[in-house]
Design a protein around this motif. Sequence first.
Motif, mmCIF file in Angstrom:
data_model
loop_
_atom_site.group_PDB
_atom_site.id
_atom_site.type_symbol
_atom_site.label_atom_id
_atom_site.label_comp_id
_atom_site.label_asym_id
_atom_site.label_seq_id
_atom_site.Cartn_x
_atom_site.Cartn_y
_atom_site.Cartn_z
ATOM 1 N N MET A 63 28.606 -36.879 8.145
ATOM 2 C CA MET A 63 28.715 -38.330 8.154
ATOM 3 C C MET A 63 28.773 -38.946 9.549
ATOM 4 N N ILE A 64 28.405 -38.230 10.556
ATOM 5 C CA ILE A 64 28.469 -38.741 11.919
ATOM 6 C C ILE A 64 27.491 -39.904 12.082
ATOM 7 N N GLY A 65 28.011 -41.053 12.437
ATOM 8 C CA GLY A 65 27.205 -42.251 12.623
ATOM 9 C C GLY A 65 27.121 -43.127 11.395
ATOM 10 N N SER A 66 27.058 -42.521 10.216
ATOM 11 C CA SER A 66 26.988 -43.271 8.958
ATOM 12 C C SER A 66 27.482 -42.385 7.835
ATOM 13 N N TRP A 67 28.365 -42.915 6.995
ATOM 14 C CA TRP A 67 28.854 -42.079 5.908
ATOM 15 C C TRP A 67 27.789 -41.849 4.842
ATOM 16 N N VAL A 68 26.747 -42.672 4.789
ATOM 17 C CA VAL A 68 25.683 -42.516 3.795
ATOM 18 C C VAL A 68 24.959 -41.184 3.981
ATOM 19 N N TYR B 2 40.041 -51.528 19.360
ATOM 20 C CA TYR B 2 40.645 -50.360 18.717
ATOM 21 C C TYR B 2 39.659 -49.832 17.681
ATOM 22 N N LEU B 3 39.379 -48.543 17.728
ATOM 23 C CA LEU B 3 38.496 -47.911 16.764
ATOM 24 C C LEU B 3 39.339 -47.410 15.593
ATOM 25 N N PHE B 4 39.051 -47.942 14.398
ATOM 26 C CA PHE B 4 39.749 -47.494 13.199
ATOM 27 C C PHE B 4 39.048 -46.231 12.702
ATOM 28 N N THR B 5 39.786 -45.159 12.594
ATOM 29 C CA THR B 5 39.221 -43.852 12.283
ATOM 30 C C THR B 5 38.608 -43.805 10.886
ATOM 31 N N SER B 6 37.393 -43.266 10.841
ATOM 32 C CA SER B 6 36.647 -43.044 9.601
ATOM 33 C C SER B 6 35.804 -41.785 9.822
ATOM 34 N N PRO B 7 35.421 -41.085 8.757
ATOM 35 C CA PRO B 7 34.632 -39.860 8.947
ATOM 36 C C PRO B 7 33.387 -40.056 9.812
ATOM 37 N N HIS B 8 32.775 -41.229 9.757
ATOM 38 C CA HIS B 8 31.537 -41.430 10.511
ATOM 39 C C HIS B 8 31.764 -41.608 12.011
ATOM 40 N N ASN B 9 33.009 -41.812 12.451
ATOM 41 C CA ASN B 9 33.238 -42.021 13.890
ATOM 42 C C ASN B 9 34.148 -40.972 14.527
#
Length: 182
Positions: free
Chosen positions: A36-41, A146-153
């Motif tokens: 999912m790096i860059g986009s979770w799709v 602030y970067l909110f953590t998500s699998p894509h980032n």
Amino acid sequence: MKRIIIDMDEVIADPMGEMIEWYKKEYGAEPDKTKMIGSWVIGFPEEHREMIMERLRSPGFFRHLPVMEDSVDVLRELNKQYEVFIVSAAMEFPNSLKDKYDWLMDHFPFFTWKQIALTGSKDLVFGDYMIDDHVKNLKGFKGKPYLFTSPHNLTVTGYDRINNWKEAADIFLKHPISGSRE
């Protein structure tokens, strides 16, 4: 009063979690979060990605998303101490406009319509702080991002991170927040 710009999707609303749950029910499989790096799709199998995008574009998808844990309590308190704006880049999915507004009014009724901006670009917003899960929205921001953590980032560096809303409370509020009601 200091201004905080807060993203909606993957920050206070969970479209990825909703899509994963739907996919598991429909196909009995989970997407690959490591892709999912860059986009979770792109964590979904290639043959299903267009279907995932169509579901994102469909009326009603954004209306019933899960709420990110502790976001309601923390944002209620932030709204008392800061000028808070919810800013979502909604134009990519035009059917989401009413869905997102109605969702916000259901889960965050303490915000007024004047605190919501559904836009095509976040380049037009300004504030002291911005919390977002996409670097593209933080790059040109003149305040503190602030970067909110998500699998894509997860591989992104160079930004202070917020991993959850309890951490956001620790950063922005002078008193702790008790458990979530959502």
